[in-house]
Design a protein around this motif. Structure first.
Motif, short mmCIF file in Angstrom:
data_model
loop_
_atom_site.label_atom_id
_atom_site.label_comp_id
_atom_site.label_asym_id
_atom_site.label_seq_id
_atom_site.Cartn_x
_atom_site.Cartn_y
_atom_site.Cartn_z
N LYS A 45 2.06 10.09 -7.04
CA LYS A 45 2.32 8.68 -7.36
C LYS A 45 1.32 8.14 -8.38
O LYS A 45 1.71 7.58 -9.41
CB LYS A 45 2.28 7.85 -6.07
CG LYS A 45 3.36 8.23 -5.07
CD LYS A 45 3.25 7.49 -3.77
CE LYS A 45 2.11 7.94 -2.90
NZ LYS A 45 2.28 9.31 -2.37
N SER A 46 0.04 8.33 -8.10
CA SER A 46 -0.99 7.89 -9.04
C SER A 46 -0.95 8.73 -10.31
O SER A 46 -1.10 8.22 -11.42
CB SER A 46 -2.38 7.96 -8.40
OG SER A 46 -2.48 7.08 -7.30
N THR A 47 -0.75 10.03 -10.13
CA THR A 47 -0.72 10.93 -11.29
C THR A 47 0.35 10.51 -12.29
O THR A 47 0.12 10.50 -13.50
CB THR A 47 -0.45 12.38 -10.81
OG1 THR A 47 -1.43 12.74 -9.84
CG2 THR A 47 -0.50 13.35 -11.98
N ALA A 48 1.52 10.12 -11.79
CA ALA A 48 2.59 9.66 -12.68
C ALA A 48 2.20 8.37 -13.38
O ALA A 48 2.50 8.18 -14.57
CB ALA A 48 3.88 9.46 -11.89
N LEU A 164 2.88 -0.26 -9.69
CA LEU A 164 2.20 -0.31 -8.41
C LEU A 164 2.37 1.05 -7.74
O LEU A 164 3.49 1.57 -7.67
CB LEU A 164 2.81 -1.39 -7.50
CG LEU A 164 2.42 -2.85 -7.75
CD1 LEU A 164 2.79 -3.31 -9.15
CD2 LEU A 164 3.07 -3.75 -6.69
N THR A 165 1.27 1.62 -7.22
CA THR A 165 1.38 2.91 -6.55
C THR A 165 0.96 2.79 -5.09
O THR A 165 0.32 1.82 -4.68
CB THR A 165 0.52 3.99 -7.24
OG1 THR A 165 -0.86 3.82 -6.89
CG2 THR A 165 0.67 3.97 -8.75
N GLY A 166 1.32 3.81 -4.33
CA GLY A 166 0.92 3.90 -2.93
C GLY A 166 2.12 4.04 -2.01
O GLY A 166 3.22 3.59 -2.30
N ARG A 167 1.88 4.67 -0.88
CA ARG A 167 2.93 4.87 0.12
C ARG A 167 3.40 3.54 0.71
O ARG A 167 2.69 2.55 0.64
CB ARG A 167 2.40 5.73 1.27
CG ARG A 167 2.05 7.14 0.91
CD ARG A 167 1.51 7.87 2.11
NE ARG A 167 1.22 9.27 1.79
CZ ARG A 167 1.45 10.28 2.60
NH1 ARG A 167 1.99 10.08 3.79
NH2 ARG A 167 1.16 11.51 2.23
N ASN A 168 4.55 3.61 1.35
CA ASN A 168 5.05 2.50 2.17
C ASN A 168 5.12 1.17 1.42
O ASN A 168 4.65 0.14 1.93
CB ASN A 168 4.20 2.34 3.42
CG ASN A 168 4.17 3.61 4.27
OD1 ASN A 168 3.14 4.27 4.38
ND2 ASN A 168 5.31 3.97 4.85
N ALA A 169 5.69 1.19 0.24
CA ALA A 169 5.88 -0.06 -0.51
C ALA A 169 6.68 -1.03 0.34
O ALA A 169 7.67 -0.66 0.97
CB ALA A 169 6.58 0.20 -1.83
N LYS A 170 6.27 -2.29 0.34
CA LYS A 170 6.96 -3.32 1.13
C LYS A 170 8.37 -3.54 0.59
O LYS A 170 8.60 -3.45 -0.63
CB LYS A 170 6.18 -4.63 1.05
CG LYS A 170 4.81 -4.60 1.71
CD LYS A 170 4.92 -5.02 3.16
CE LYS A 170 3.54 -5.24 3.75
NZ LYS A 170 3.62 -5.74 5.13
N PRO A 171 9.32 -3.84 1.46
CA PRO A 171 10.70 -4.10 1.00
C PRO A 171 10.79 -5.16 -0.09
O PRO A 171 11.58 -5.03 -1.02
CB PRO A 171 11.41 -4.55 2.28
CG PRO A 171 10.66 -3.88 3.39
CD PRO A 171 9.23 -3.87 2.94
N ALA A 172 9.97 -6.21 0.00
CA ALA A 172 10.01 -7.26 -1.02
C ALA A 172 9.57 -6.74 -2.38
O ALA A 172 10.09 -7.17 -3.42
CB ALA A 172 9.12 -8.43 -0.60
N ILE A 173 8.62 -5.81 -2.39
CA ILE A 173 8.16 -5.19 -3.64
C ILE A 173 9.28 -4.34 -4.24
O ILE A 173 9.58 -4.42 -5.44
CB ILE A 173 6.90 -4.33 -3.39
CG1 ILE A 173 5.72 -5.21 -2.93
CG2 ILE A 173 6.56 -3.52 -4.62
CD1 ILE A 173 5.15 -6.11 -3.99
N ILE A 174 9.91 -3.55 -3.41
CA ILE A 174 11.01 -2.69 -3.87
C ILE A 174 12.16 -3.53 -4.41
O ILE A 174 12.75 -3.21 -5.45
CB ILE A 174 11.48 -1.78 -2.72
CG1 ILE A 174 10.39 -0.75 -2.39
CG2 ILE A 174 12.79 -1.09 -3.06
CD1 ILE A 174 10.67 0.09 -1.18
#
Length: 202
Positions: A45-48, A164-174
């Protein structure tokens, strides 16, 4: 079937495909900054996101990276991209993973400081790309209110890109994002006992 017949069929197939592809490309008219999210349980995720930063720097555009959660590691991507010091601003704002600090108040304070830096970058017309690395983790643990993050991200300059990177993105962010990529975890070398190694993990 002769080679000549096969070649002719392939040429015709590719000609038709090109017509469809050209029409698809021509139908795209929006030209503004993209709100991208890299999430999911898989590696990369960060690498991309840093690949996007490298692409932007290669175009001579200014980039700001704000790292949440991660502590002051000397990472390969920071060492490499810092060679573009005239165009890159890199802020390591975390104090380490939450299981290292074990202090929610400290983690919240660190996230607040990081967001102050991020908000400033998100207001700058001269910044082409803002990378908010691991901010999804800060949101997951409620170190930052998702409403504030979305308000600032959506109010950024029209041509500015943000990831924005990181696991478990919040539904509102998606829901608000233009581009969401979920990295899957098909197989991970850590499970087989591999250590984190310089140049591959950091």
């Amino acid at each position: 079937m002769s080679n000549e017949t096969e070649a002719g069929r392939h040429t015709e197939k590719m000609r038709k495909r090109k017509e469809v592809q050209d029409a698809e490309v021509a139908s795209k008219t929006i030209e503004r900054g993209v709100f991208a999210v890299h999430t999911g349980p898989g590696k990369g995720k960060s690498t991309a996101a840093f690949g996007l930063a490298l692409r932007m720097l290669g175009r001579g555009k200014r980039v700001v990276v704000v790292q949440f959660i991660k502590g002051a590691w000397e990472t390969g991507e920071n060492l490499a991209l810092s060679r573009f010091e005239d165009l890159l601003e890199w802020h390591v704002m975390g104090e380490g993973f939450t299981w290292d600090t074990q202090d929610k108040a400290r983690d919240v304070a660190a996230a607040e400081r990081a967001w102050d830096v991020a908000r400033e970058a998100l207001q700058r017309e001269d910044v082409a790309l803002v990378v908010l690395d691991e901010v999804n983790i800060a949101l997951r643990y409620d170190y930052l209110p998702v409403e504030r993050v979305l308000t600032d991200v959506l109010a950024r300059p029209e041509k500015q890109h943000v990831v924005l990177t990181g696991r478990n993105a919040k539904p509102a962010i998606i829901e608000a994002a233009d581009l969401v990529t979920e990295m899957g975890a098909v197989k991970h070398h850590f499970a087989a006992g591999f250590k984190a190694q310089p140049g591959f993990e950091f």
